[in-house]
Motif scaffolding. Structure first.
Motif, PDB file in Angstrom:
ATOM      1  N   GLU A 173      34.852  29.657  -2.454  1.00 33.11           N
ATOM      2  CA  GLU A 173      34.236  28.785  -3.454  1.00 33.11           C
ATOM      3  C   GLU A 173      34.556  27.341  -3.115  1.00 33.11           C
ATOM      4  OE1 GLU A 173      35.095  29.643  -7.490  1.00 33.11           O
ATOM      5  OE2 GLU A 173      34.477  31.729  -7.347  1.00 33.11           O
ATOM      6  N   PRO A 174      33.757  26.410  -3.629  1.00 31.02           N
ATOM      7  CA  PRO A 174      34.104  24.995  -3.431  1.00 31.02           C
ATOM      8  C   PRO A 174      35.463  24.703  -4.080  1.00 31.02           C
ATOM      9  CG  PRO A 174      31.878  25.228  -4.300  1.00 31.02           C
ATOM     10  CD  PRO A 174      32.512  26.581  -4.364  1.00 31.02           C
ATOM     11  N   PRO A 175      36.133  23.646  -3.631  1.00 26.22           N
ATOM     12  CA  PRO A 175      37.438  23.317  -4.211  1.00 26.22           C
ATOM     13  C   PRO A 175      37.360  23.154  -5.731  1.00 26.22           C
ATOM     14  CG  PRO A 175      37.080  22.027  -2.232  1.00 26.22           C
ATOM     15  CD  PRO A 175      35.789  22.728  -2.542  1.00 26.22           C
TER      16      PRO A 175
ATOM     17  N   ILE B 293      40.568  26.937 -18.261  1.00 26.05           N
ATOM     18  CA  ILE B 293      39.389  26.184 -17.837  1.00 26.05           C
ATOM     19  C   ILE B 293      39.390  26.127 -16.308  1.00 26.05           C
ATOM     20  CG2 ILE B 293      40.561  23.954 -17.962  1.00 26.05           C
ATOM     21  CD1 ILE B 293      37.935  22.740 -18.987  1.00 26.05           C
ATOM     22  N   LYS B 294      38.208  26.094 -15.732  1.00 24.75           N
ATOM     23  CA  LYS B 294      38.031  25.951 -14.286  1.00 24.75           C
ATOM     24  C   LYS B 294      37.175  24.710 -14.062  1.00 24.75           C
ATOM     25  CE  LYS B 294      35.896  28.487 -10.428  1.00 24.75           C
ATOM     26  NZ  LYS B 294      35.278  29.789 -10.091  1.00 24.75           N
ATOM     27  N   VAL B 295      37.674  23.777 -13.232  1.00 22.25           N
ATOM     28  CA  VAL B 295      36.998  22.509 -13.002  1.00 22.25           C
ATOM     29  C   VAL B 295      36.745  22.330 -11.511  1.00 22.25           C
ATOM     30  CG1 VAL B 295      37.144  20.002 -13.297  1.00 22.25           C
ATOM     31  CG2 VAL B 295      38.170  21.506 -15.014  1.00 22.25           C
ATOM     32  N   TRP B 296      35.511  21.996 -11.148  1.00 21.52           N
ATOM     33  CA  TRP B 296      35.175  21.692  -9.762  1.00 21.52           C
ATOM     34  C   TRP B 296      35.801  20.354  -9.402  1.00 21.52           C
ATOM     35  CZ3 TRP B 296      33.767  26.002  -7.879  1.00 21.52           C
ATOM     36  CH2 TRP B 296      32.912  26.859  -8.549  1.00 21.52           C
ATOM     37  N   LEU B 297      36.505  20.278  -8.289  1.00 15.57           N
ATOM     38  CA  LEU B 297      37.202  19.049  -7.921  1.00 15.57           C
ATOM     39  C   LEU B 297      36.254  17.955  -7.433  1.00 15.57           C
ATOM     40  CD1 LEU B 297      40.394  20.513  -6.229  1.00 15.57           C
ATOM     41  CD2 LEU B 297      40.200  19.412  -8.466  1.00 15.57           C
ATOM     42  N   ASP B 298      35.193  18.317  -6.754  1.00 16.95           N
ATOM     43  CA  ASP B 298      34.270  17.299  -6.220  1.00 16.95           C
ATOM     44  C   ASP B 298      33.541  16.551  -7.329  1.00 16.95           C
ATOM     45  OD1 ASP B 298      35.005  17.903  -3.643  1.00 16.95           O
ATOM     46  OD2 ASP B 298      33.292  19.214  -3.273  1.00 16.95           O
ATOM     47  N   SER B 299      33.031  17.273  -8.300  1.00 17.33           N
ATOM     48  CA  SER B 299      32.215  16.649  -9.343  1.00 17.33           C
ATOM     49  C   SER B 299      32.975  16.399 -10.635  1.00 17.33           C
ATOM     50  CB  SER B 299      31.005  17.535  -9.650  1.00 17.33           C
ATOM     51  OG  SER B 299      31.433  18.762 -10.229  1.00 17.33           O
ATOM     52  N   GLY B 300      34.078  17.102 -10.841  1.00 21.38           N
ATOM     53  CA  GLY B 300      34.807  16.984 -12.094  1.00 21.38           C
ATOM     54  C   GLY B 300      34.142  17.731 -13.240  1.00 21.38           C
ATOM     55  N   GLU B 301      33.155  18.555 -12.912  1.00 23.54           N
ATOM     56  CA  GLU B 301      32.446  19.307 -13.942  1.00 23.54           C
ATOM     57  C   GLU B 301      33.168  20.605 -14.255  1.00 23.54           C
ATOM     58  OE1 GLU B 301      28.361  19.917 -12.911  1.00 23.54           O
ATOM     59  OE2 GLU B 301      28.037  17.799 -12.478  1.00 23.54           O
TER      60      GLU B 301
ATOM     61  N   VAL C 172      42.390  15.910 -14.375  1.00 23.80           N
ATOM     62  CA  VAL C 172      41.904  16.354 -13.064  1.00 23.80           C
ATOM     63  C   VAL C 172      41.415  15.144 -12.268  1.00 23.80           C
ATOM     64  CG1 VAL C 172      40.114  17.694 -11.879  1.00 23.80           C
ATOM     65  CG2 VAL C 172      41.381  18.709 -13.788  1.00 23.80           C
ATOM     66  N   ALA C 173      40.671  14.252 -12.901  1.00 23.35           N
ATOM     67  CA  ALA C 173      40.176  13.058 -12.207  1.00 23.35           C
ATOM     68  C   ALA C 173      41.330  12.185 -11.728  1.00 23.35           C
ATOM     69  CB  ALA C 173      39.247  12.264 -13.125  1.00 23.35           C
ATOM     70  N   ASN C 174      42.341  12.024 -12.562  1.00 26.42           N
ATOM     71  CA  ASN C 174      43.490  11.189 -12.203  1.00 26.42           C
ATOM     72  C   ASN C 174      44.314  11.772 -11.059  1.00 26.42           C
ATOM     73  OD1 ASN C 174      42.853   9.305 -14.165  1.00 26.42           O
ATOM     74  ND2 ASN C 174      44.276  10.145 -15.671  1.00 26.42           N
ATOM     75  N   HIS C 175      44.258  13.083 -10.895  1.00 26.21           N
ATOM     76  CA  HIS C 175      45.057  13.759  -9.867  1.00 26.21           C
ATOM     77  C   HIS C 175      44.185  14.446  -8.817  1.00 26.21           C
ATOM     78  CE1 HIS C 175      48.790  13.075 -12.044  1.00 26.21           C
ATOM     79  NE2 HIS C 175      48.091  13.331 -13.146  1.00 26.21           N
ATOM     80  N   ARG C 176      42.910  14.061  -8.768  1.00 30.68           N
ATOM     81  CA  ARG C 176      41.945  14.727  -7.881  1.00 30.68           C
ATOM     82  C   ARG C 176      42.399  14.744  -6.426  1.00 30.68           C
ATOM     83  NH1 ARG C 176      36.972  12.696  -9.364  1.00 30.68           N
ATOM     84  NH2 ARG C 176      36.659  14.550 -10.594  1.00 30.68           N
ATOM     85  N   ASP C 177      42.913  13.632  -5.927  1.00 35.56           N
ATOM     86  CA  ASP C 177      43.327  13.581  -4.514  1.00 35.56           C
ATOM     87  C   ASP C 177      44.431  14.589  -4.225  1.00 35.56           C
ATOM     88  OD1 ASP C 177      41.456  11.594  -4.064  1.00 35.56           O
ATOM     89  OD2 ASP C 177      42.926   9.968  -4.112  1.00 35.56           O
ATOM     90  N   ALA C 178      45.444  14.636  -5.072  1.00 35.74           N
ATOM     91  CA  ALA C 178      46.555  15.569  -4.861  1.00 35.74           C
ATOM     92  C   ALA C 178      46.096  17.016  -5.008  1.00 35.74           C
ATOM     93  CB  ALA C 178      47.689  15.271  -5.835  1.00 35.74           C
TER      94      ALA C 178
END
Length: 77
Positions: free
Chosen positions: A21-23, A34-42, A61-67
């Motif tokens: 699956e995508p990251p 909850i499950k959140v797509w890392l690329d889109s934040g959706e 998730v957005a604040n820690h997306r890179d990590a």
């Protein structure tokens, strides 16, 4: 299920059997998940969280997306 990080009562993790699956990241708090797509934040899916909690999680998730993305790629290659 490697835990990537904990923030307050939230546990951020991914399942080791989802490499095709995508990251994405799973976040649990008690029985809510909850499950959140890392690329889109959706949000891919959610159960048990209220709307304002979902918004807070999306911000985390957005604040820690890179990590989180780096942890995904380190684990799955």
């Amino acid at each position: 299920m490697p835990t990537v990080m904990r923030i307050g009562s939230f546990r951020f993790y991914f399942y080791s059997h989802e490499p095709n699956e995508p990251p994405h990241i799973h976040v649990d708090q008690g029985d809510a998940t909850i499950k959140v797509w890392l690329d889109s934040g959706e949000v891919a899916k959610s159960r048990g969280f209220r709307a304002h909690e979902i918004n807070d999680i999306i911000k985390l998730v957005a604040n820690h997306r890179d990590a989180l993305t780096e942890a995904w790629h380190e684990y799955f290659g």
